[in-house]
Design an enzyme around this catalytic site. Structure first.
Site, PDB file in Angstrom:
ATOM      1  N   SER A   1       0.851  -1.197   0.000  1.00 36.17           N
ATOM      2  CA  SER A   1       0.000   0.000   0.000  1.00 36.17           C
ATOM      3  C   SER A   1       0.877   1.233   0.000  1.00 36.17           C
ATOM      4  CB  SER A   1      -0.871   0.004   1.256  1.00 36.17           C
ATOM      5  OG  SER A   1      -0.098   0.471   2.360  1.00 36.17           O
ATOM      6  N   ASP A   2       0.220   2.380  -0.218  1.00 30.64           N
ATOM      7  CA  ASP A   2       0.933   3.622  -0.005  1.00 30.64           C
ATOM      8  C   ASP A   2       0.723   3.989   1.472  1.00 30.64           C
ATOM      9  OD1 ASP A   2       1.218   6.659  -2.031  1.00 30.64           O
ATOM     10  OD2 ASP A   2       2.177   6.053  -0.159  1.00 30.64           O
ATOM     11  N   TRP A   3       1.222   5.143   1.838  1.00 29.47           N
ATOM     12  CA  TRP A   3       1.269   5.555   3.241  1.00 29.47           C
ATOM     13  C   TRP A   3      -0.109   5.572   3.894  1.00 29.47           C
ATOM     14  CZ3 TRP A   3       5.557   6.826   6.174  1.00 29.47           C
ATOM     15  CH2 TRP A   3       5.311   7.493   7.367  1.00 29.47           C
ATOM     16  N   THR A   4      -0.357   4.686   4.787  1.00 31.78           N
ATOM     17  CA  THR A   4      -1.597   4.576   5.583  1.00 31.78           C
ATOM     18  C   THR A   4      -2.858   4.439   4.720  1.00 31.78           C
ATOM     19  OG1 THR A   4      -2.091   6.946   5.710  1.00 31.78           O
ATOM     20  CG2 THR A   4      -0.608   6.038   7.402  1.00 31.78           C
ATOM     21  N   THR A   5      -2.706   4.096   3.454  1.00 31.93           N
ATOM     22  CA  THR A   5      -3.906   4.023   2.610  1.00 31.93           C
ATOM     23  C   THR A   5      -4.891   3.010   3.163  1.00 31.93           C
ATOM     24  OG1 THR A   5      -2.514   2.650   1.211  1.00 31.93           O
ATOM     25  CG2 THR A   5      -3.144   4.750   0.335  1.00 31.93           C
TER      26      THR A   5
END
Ligand code: GLC
Length: 729
Positions: A285-289
């Site tokens: 995932s991307d940051w905290t997605t």
């Protein structure tokens, strides 16, 4: 000891060695294939240990003790934002020393355009149209980053955008999918090299999958609505090129596809990425997605998000903690099959094996090596070479450039001494103090007595400063106006509506113009800007982008004619923000309606860039006029250097599909090649276009070659072309 005893001892040792070898587990046996080692390790791991491999956690000095505690408890598989051989060695010791099975950590980072010694921003690099140079730049970044304890980088970013309002356009390789695909493959090969476990290559992570750039109004993070056709024609090709180049991992985007967050979108994460594109590596995932879906109302809670994301095919959770929180419970409740955890953990572990971390968990943490490699002469030369090819000459009235070096030059403006902003954004461990400013670049190449320092600080373009310029530059033969947009105006989560440099800089330019001296503007920016007022107040304009650590040296070298600018724009420059989005290859329409209150067309088209010399193009010629599926179309065009200076030229080849079952685009880039020609020299450039280059996604979304007429166009930008027609039966 007698010879006979020596022989006995060595036989015993080798026997014990091979006996010992018989007893080490497969996963510790470097002679076993990676998949065998992964399989052996997985069967020894607990569910909790497997879930830990899917937990990617950011490291901050402020959270050091908490992170170390989690590492010792075996709860973390990978870290991001931990930097430096010494620190990362100590963190690795926490992991390996406390892991029941000796599983090492892997360290990720955003090495977007260099680690400590920065190359130009990716958009600038793409303007070189030189995949060999771009690959060299990525190799250099990999050397510095791996020497500082990093094994994976969140690059290349391959989003295709035509909206300069979007601050992340600086991370892209321009508006064209074909060029973007070439740059993506070059960067993947540059980062990863031929052997990921050789200690100086980086695992690459191509991002943001998929369609992030389709956001409306250039507003970052806004959810996107785009067609499957858009996906196939514009957004997918660079990802497919990265996968075909062997990229180790993929990062999902913050946005959505067809309404569902990509984080948990099975059509994207499994049907497209795994089945259609055949990607086998790690998908994160991307940051905290993983936490965003709840905020956006697309999921009840983190538990649901984690279940749907894992089922959709998302392997690793960056920094949201949702997988660590929920996966065990979901498996024990029978809501997720444990085979999904095994599959994801296998991909994460595979990367640790292929980067050599299981064979030597400390191979990336040599402080002496870090000291030797960081900022080395070779790496500085590479980023300088990259900067020289990235800059684009946009105006050069009456050939005021190149400077002869005999002039008295006044350098004015807020970018005269600027260092930090020349690095752009995503500057990683770049040090402003190590950046060569424009002033320093000229001081390094000219006698100090020929230079007048009339620069100011970034906030020093005051009415008093402007009023004093006439006097300050009085003795100069030529004035260099160092202008631009400040780096905090660009990058992630920064969207701007006005595509202009600050008004005070325009006023400053006008004052310099009023002196009657030749004004050469050097522009530092990370996106296409509206330049009408800049162009009205200068005789020459060099687009320097954010050129990185050696930016000032590159500017001085080009303006003094040591080499000719050769960059070509990979983003169309609008005349006005109201024209956005702008691109060279929109789909055709029966009537071309432009803005009635604006001059028609772009300020500068895709592929535009001037040189200190001139080039003449012959008409393109093909080996035949009639082709069939399976043929290769050979196109040749003669290019001559008709000026007085040797220079590199980027020759471009476009294809226009005259009739199809869907409305074709105006034209599409299908080839490019650089030639370096001496004055008077000419060269025949040959393009070989396989029949697949002429395929389209037809009205049934089949990727096919449709019989018909195609116009092939060659030239030095997307508008200045000469054509020849062919047909496929
Ligand atoms: C950011 C970006 C992504 C980056 C990641 C880690 O929000 O979207 O491109 O790699 O977080 O820093």
């Amino acid at each position: 000891m007698k010879w006979s005893d020596l022989i006995k001892v060595s036989v015993l040792l080798s026997l014990s060695g091979s006996l010992f070898a018989k007893n080490i587990p497969d996963y510790k046996d470097r002679n076993k294939p990676v998949e065998v080692r992964v399989h052996d390790l997985l069967r020894r791991m607990t569910l909790e240990e497997k879930i830990a491999e899917l937990n990617l956690v950011p490291y901050y000095a402020s959270s050091d003790s908490a992170v170390r505690a989690q590492i010792r408890q075996g709860k973390i598989g990978a870290l991001l934002k931990a930097n430096g051989a010494a620190l990362n060695r100590s963190l690795q010791e926490e992991a390996v020393g406390n892991s029941r099975l000796g599983i090492p950590l892997i360290f990720h980072e955003d090495v977007i355009h260099g680690y400590r010694t920065l190359s130009p921003i990716p958009l600038a690099e793409s303007c070189s149209w030189d995949t060999v140079m771009v690959r060299r730049s990525a190799e250099a970044a990999a050397r510095e980053a791996t020497a500082s304890g990093i094994q994976l980088t969140y690059a290349p970013m391959v989003d295709v955008s035509n909206d300069p309002r979007w601050g992340r356009i600086m991370e892209t390789s321009g508006e064209d999918a074909f060029l973007g695909a070439a740059m993506a493959a070059a960067r993947v090969r540059g980062f990863q090299g031929d052997n990921l476990s050789d200690g100086h290559t980086l695992a690459a992570c191509v991002k943001h999958f998929i369609g992030y750039a389709a956001l409306l109004g250039g507003r970052d993070y806004q959810n996107t609505d785009f067609s499957y056709r858009d996906l196939k024609e514009r957004y997918l090709p660079p990802f497919q090129a990265a996968v075909d180049a062997g990229v180790s991992s993929v990062m999902c985007s913050y946005t959505s596809y067809d309404g569902e967050p990509v984080t948990m979108n099975r059509r994207i994460n499994t049907d497209l990425l795994r089945e259609e594109m055949q990607f086998k590596g790690l998908y994160m995932s991307d940051w905290t997605t993983l936490g965003h879906a709840v905020t956006e109302g697309a999921s009840r809670d983190g538990r649901e998000s984690s279940r749907r994301a894992m089922e959709s095919g998302l392997d690793m959770d960056m920094s949201s903690g949702q997988y660590a929180r929920w996966l065990r419970e979901l498996v024990l409740a029978g809501e997720i099959d444990s085979s999904l955890i095994d599959r994801a953990a296998a991909r994460a572990l595979t990367l640790k094996f292929t980067t050599g971390l299981f064979d030597d968990p400390y191979m990336y943490f040599d402080v002496r090596k870090e000291k030797k490699i960081t900022g080395s002469r070779e790496i500085r030369q590479t980023v300088l070479d990259m900067a020289l090819e990235s800059m684009v000459l946009l105006k050069n009235d009456s050939s005021v450039l190149p400077l002869s070096g005999a002039e008295k030059i006044a350098l004015a403006g807020p970018f005269t001494d600027m260092k930090a902003d020349l690095m752009g954004s995503w500057t990683m461990k770049g040090q402003a103090g190590e950046v060569v400013s424009v002033w320093e670049g000229f001081c390094g190449k000219m006698p100090r007595g020929q230079l007048i320092h009339a620069g100011c600080t970034w906030d020093g373009v005051t009415p008093e400063y402007i009023a004093g310029l006439k006097e300050q530059v009085r003795e100069a033969d030529v004035v260099l106006a160092c202008i631009g947009e400040y780096a905090f105006h660009i990058g992630e989560a920064v969207t701007t509506g006005r595509l202009q440099i600050p008004e005070e800089q325009i006023q400053m330019l006008r004052a310099l113009k009023a002196t009657g001296k030749p004004v050469i503007a050097v522009l530092f920016n990370g996106r296409p800007l509206v330049l009408d007022q800049v162009l009205a107040s200068c005789d020459a304009l060099l687009e320097a982008w954010y050129p990185g650590t050696l930016g000032g040296t590159a500017v001085a070298s080009l303006l003094l004619g040591e080499t000719s600018p050769s960059g070509k724009l990979t983003q169309t420059f609008p005349r006005h923000a109201g024209q956005v989005p702008v691109a060279y290859n929109f789909r055709r329409s029966f009537a071309r309606i432009e803005h009635a209150d604006l001059e028609k067309g772009p300020q500068f088209p895709f592929g535009f860039g001037l040189s200190y010399t001139t080039f003449a193009y012959g008409r393109p010629e093909t080996d035949r006029t009639e082709y069939a599926q399976g043929d290769t179309v050979c196109v040749k065009v003669r290019v001559r250097n008709t000026g007085r200076m040797a220079a590199r030229e980027v020759v471009q080849l476009y294809v226009r599909d005259e009739v199809a079952t869907v409305i074709p685009r105006e034209k599409e880039l299908k080839g490019f090649a650089s030639v370096f020609l001496q004055p008077g020299e000419s060269r025949e450039v040959l393009f070989r276009l396989p029949w697949e280059s002429f395929r389209i996604w037809n009205n049934r979304m089949e990727h096919v070659l449709e019989p018909g007429v195609f116009t092939l166009q060659t030239g030095d930008d997307s508008e200045k072309v000469q054509s020849v027609q062919i047909s496929f039966r």
